[in-house]
Design a protein around this motif. Structure first.
Motif, PDB file in Angstrom:
ATOM      1  N   ASN A 454     -99.773  97.918  46.004  1.00  0.00           N
ATOM      2  CA  ASN A 454     -99.911  96.802  45.074  1.00  0.00           C
ATOM      3  C   ASN A 454    -101.293  96.830  44.420  1.00  0.00           C
ATOM      4  OD1 ASN A 454     -97.349  95.854  45.622  1.00  0.00           O
ATOM      5  ND2 ASN A 454     -98.057  94.548  47.318  1.00  0.00           N
ATOM      6  N   ARG A 460     -99.140  99.191  38.521  1.00  0.00           N
ATOM      7  CA  ARG A 460     -99.165  98.459  37.246  1.00  0.00           C
ATOM      8  C   ARG A 460     -98.408  99.233  36.169  1.00  0.00           C
ATOM      9  NH1 ARG A 460    -104.576  97.680  38.841  1.00  0.00           N
ATOM     10  NH2 ARG A 460    -105.338  99.161  37.281  1.00  0.00           N
ATOM     11  N   VAL A 463     -94.384  98.748  35.663  1.00  0.00           N
ATOM     12  CA  VAL A 463     -93.846  97.739  34.741  1.00  0.00           C
ATOM     13  C   VAL A 463     -93.771  98.296  33.331  1.00  0.00           C
ATOM     14  CG1 VAL A 463     -94.183  95.442  33.774  1.00  0.00           C
ATOM     15  CG2 VAL A 463     -94.722  95.889  36.191  1.00  0.00           C
ATOM     16  N   ASP A 485     -91.038  93.582  48.668  1.00  0.00           N
ATOM     17  CA  ASP A 485     -91.789  93.108  47.507  1.00  0.00           C
ATOM     18  C   ASP A 485     -91.505  93.972  46.293  1.00  0.00           C
ATOM     19  OD1 ASP A 485     -92.900  91.081  48.971  1.00  0.00           O
ATOM     20  OD2 ASP A 485     -94.811  92.113  49.334  1.00  0.00           O
ATOM     21  N   ARG A 486     -91.450  95.286  46.504  1.00  0.00           N
ATOM     22  CA  ARG A 486     -91.191  96.174  45.372  1.00  0.00           C
ATOM     23  C   ARG A 486     -89.767  95.998  44.863  1.00  0.00           C
ATOM     24  NH1 ARG A 486     -94.864  99.777  44.123  1.00  0.00           N
ATOM     25  NH2 ARG A 486     -96.091  98.032  44.872  1.00  0.00           N
ATOM     26  N   ASP A 488     -88.041  93.233  45.068  1.00  0.00           N
ATOM     27  CA  ASP A 488     -88.039  91.942  44.356  1.00  0.00           C
ATOM     28  C   ASP A 488     -88.594  92.113  42.952  1.00  0.00           C
ATOM     29  OD1 ASP A 488     -86.981  90.765  46.573  1.00  0.00           O
ATOM     30  OD2 ASP A 488     -88.892  89.938  47.307  1.00  0.00           O
ATOM     31  N   LEU A 489     -89.614  92.942  42.803  1.00  0.00           N
ATOM     32  CA  LEU A 489     -90.181  93.196  41.484  1.00  0.00           C
ATOM     33  C   LEU A 489     -89.146  93.819  40.559  1.00  0.00           C
ATOM     34  CD1 LEU A 489     -92.600  93.335  39.527  1.00  0.00           C
ATOM     35  CD2 LEU A 489     -93.166  95.560  40.573  1.00  0.00           C
ATOM     36  N   GLU A 492     -86.568  91.256  39.586  1.00  0.00           N
ATOM     37  CA  GLU A 492     -87.130  90.284  38.662  1.00  0.00           C
ATOM     38  C   GLU A 492     -87.231  90.860  37.252  1.00  0.00           C
ATOM     39  OE1 GLU A 492     -91.172  87.549  38.208  1.00  0.00           O
ATOM     40  OE2 GLU A 492     -90.887  88.879  39.923  1.00  0.00           O
ATOM     41  N   SER A 493     -87.458  92.178  37.149  1.00  0.00           N
ATOM     42  CA  SER A 493     -87.641  92.784  35.831  1.00  0.00           C
ATOM     43  C   SER A 493     -86.364  92.779  35.007  1.00  0.00           C
ATOM     44  CB  SER A 493     -88.133  94.220  35.988  1.00  0.00           C
ATOM     45  OG  SER A 493     -87.079  95.054  36.453  1.00  0.00           O
ATOM     46  N   ALA A 532     -85.175  85.794  43.820  1.00  0.00           N
ATOM     47  CA  ALA A 532     -86.296  86.460  43.164  1.00  0.00           C
ATOM     48  C   ALA A 532     -86.416  86.003  41.719  1.00  0.00           C
ATOM     49  CB  ALA A 532     -86.106  87.977  43.231  1.00  0.00           C
TER      50      ALA A 532
END
Length: 535
Positions: A454, A460, A463, A485-486, A488-489, A492-493, A532
């Motif tokens: 992270n 970064r 994304v 966490d990854r 979930d990212l 979310e995207s 998420a």
């Protein structure tokens, strides 16, 4: 059991041990050859020495024959008269080692060169009667007290009417403790010891009958003209002990000179058993092992596909990962052949183990050089009749540059229902321009994006990479997802279609893949996605 045999040659942990064993074997061969030569030389030497020792008996036999001839020619006076005794003594005076002569018709001694009286003394039955040999009779080791030689022993030879005494032959006190000799009289299966080490001749005879002894070597010699024999025996263990310092030095020299051929043999063996050589010799369909890594559809929460990952079973039974051998496949020009073996194995396992009605896209890695529609259709021909159940997707690995002229091949594959993806985007030759220009269905982001810590630059950039690829209209698959966490990212995207990684599942053998698919809960994934998104 076979794998245990191969393990020392395959494992680097045993390299020094293998080198030592090779050196030991070569040194042992040298020593064995030297020992054989040494033993052979000793055998030849003993046989030669036995013949040389027998030569004195040949000379003795000639002297006996000459003495009898001389007696017949010169002892012509009245038997046992004074003149007759003088005639006997003249023959006895010759320097041939024969000094005692007797007049003994029919084995009865009536006079001799030593007898003071003229009393008839019978010799008794002879030990050896040799008709046809000049009618010679022989008494072996007979006491000569009857002719006035008290305490003296000799062998008496009679050739009518004369007899003579053969004195005892010299016995030896050998300088070495490992050599024994024996003189014998041997005829008609019987043996009489004359001098030397008693039993040596018998041991040599037993060796000829029963086979060679490991430590004892014998040499014998007998004559056809007379019954005398010589036997010699040496003890190798005693020789080795007496010459132990020299033998230790010889072993050291052999060990030193064995090092070079052992090194050459070790290098040759290492080359023969290197991974490259083992792989090229033993690569076949039976050695292919397939693992299946589930791919999660983030839109439905279901496992919609799996990537087939090839492994190779080594000769010792261990499983070798693809990064150890895939370059060997490429350098040998066997990429299509190898991919077909993987495809056939995967279809056999999937079709036999997954329940009917299960639809699962199957992803395979292919090389850019193999992007030829007709050839690839042949490679994946096992799936042709079962395409609805197992749709195909090809992931173009980026170990070679994807050429511009493959555009038509990718379109041809699509017409036949085969999807294509650029694999490991961001870690090879591909650019966003290439992604946009090729008629591919999607892109797999290199795992370095998903696995980056992270707040790192790569994290970064993930994304931004999703935005760029998503704007091209291509599906996005992110591999290397290992943390919630990854994931979930990615949820979310809303740009990522599929995720793959150890968080979802590591590569599985076919049996565990079946269990994983049966236990997978798509609703739980969707619920996580909703949370998420709400967050």
């Amino acid at each position: 059991m076979a794998s245990r045999f191969f393990n020392p040659f395959v494992s680097d942990r045993h390299d020094r041990l293998v080198g030592f064993v090779i050196w030991l074997l070569i040194a042992a061969i040298f020593l064995a050859a030297g020992a054989w030569f040494w033993r052979n030389q000793i055998e030849e030497t003993l046989a030669r020495d036995a013949r040389a020792e027998l030569a004195q008996f040949d000379k003795l036999h000639a002297n006996v024959t000459t003495a009898f001839d001389e007696l017949q020619r010169t002892a012509t006076s009245t038997p046992c008269s004074n003149e007759f005794i003088r005639e006997l003594r003249r023959v006895a005076f010759k320097p041939d080692g024969l000094n005692e002569f007797m007049y003994a018709p029919q084995g009865i001694v009536t006079c001799s060169t030593s007898m003071a009286s003229r009393v008839a003394v019978p010799l008794g039955p002879p030990d050896i009667d040799r008709p046809g040999k000049g009618d010679i009779d022989l008494w072996v080791n007979k006491r000569l007290d009857m002719i006035g030689l008290s305490g003296v022993v000799g062998s008496v030879v009679l050739q009518e009417p004369f007899a003579l005494v053969i004195p005892p032959q010299a016995s030896w006190s050998d300088a070495s403790s490992w050599l024994r000799k024996e003189f014998v009289v041997a005829t008609g299966g019987r043996v009489w010891h004359l001098s030397g080490e008693s039993g040596t001749f018998a041991a040599a005879s037993a060796q000829r009958t029963e086979g060679e002894s490991m430590w004892a070597i014998h040499g014998t010699a007998c004559s056809d003209a007379h019954p005398f024999c010589v036997a010699l025996e040496t003890n190798l263990a005693q020789i080795a002990f007496d010459w132990r310092a020299e033998l230790i030095l010889a072993v050291g020299v052999v060990g030193f000179y064995a090092y070079w051929p052992a090194s050459v043999a070790h290098r040759s063996l290492k080359k023969y058993w290197s991974l490259e050589s083992r792989f090229r010799r033993n690569l076949d369909a039976a050695s292919i092992v397939c693992a299946y890594q589930p791919i999660l559809d983030l839109r439905t929460g279901a496992i919609s596909s799996c990537e087939v990952l090839a492994r190779w079973r080594d000769v010792d039974g261990s499983i070798v990962p693809p990064d150890k051998f895939i370059d060997l496949v490429a350098s040998a020009g066997q990429t299509l052949e190898f991919t077909k073996m993987v495809a056939d194995r995967a279809y056999a396992e999937l079709s036999a183990n997954l329940p009917q009605g299960t639809k699962l896209q199957v992803n395979f890695n292919i090389f850019p050089r193999d992007l030829d529609c007709e050839k690839l259709r042949h490679v994946f021909s096992a799936f042709e009749a079962d395409r609805d159940r197992f749709p195909l997707a090809l992931e173009i690995v980026e170990n070679d540059e994807v050429l511009d002229n493959v555009h038509g091949e990718i379109e041809a594959l699509a017409r036949h229902g085969i999807r294509t993806y650029i694999d490991d985007f961001g870690n090879g030759y591909s650019s966003i321009h290439r992604v946009a220009s090729l008629a591919i269905h999607g892109v797999k982001l290199d795992r370095s994006f998903a696995m980056a810590p992270n707040e790192s630059l790569m994290a970064r950039m993930l994304v931004h990479a999703l935005d760029m690829i998503g704007s091209s209209g291509r599906e996005i698959v992110v591999e290397g997802v290992e943390t919630q966490d990854r994931l979930d990212l990615l949820l979310e995207s809303e740009r990522v279609a599929y995720a793959q990684g150890y968080l979802i599942s590591k590569p599985l053998p076919i049996g565990r893949l079946v269990e994983f698919l049966a236990n997978h809960d798509a609703k739980a994934v969707l619920a996580r996605a909703s949370r998420a998104a709400a967050a």
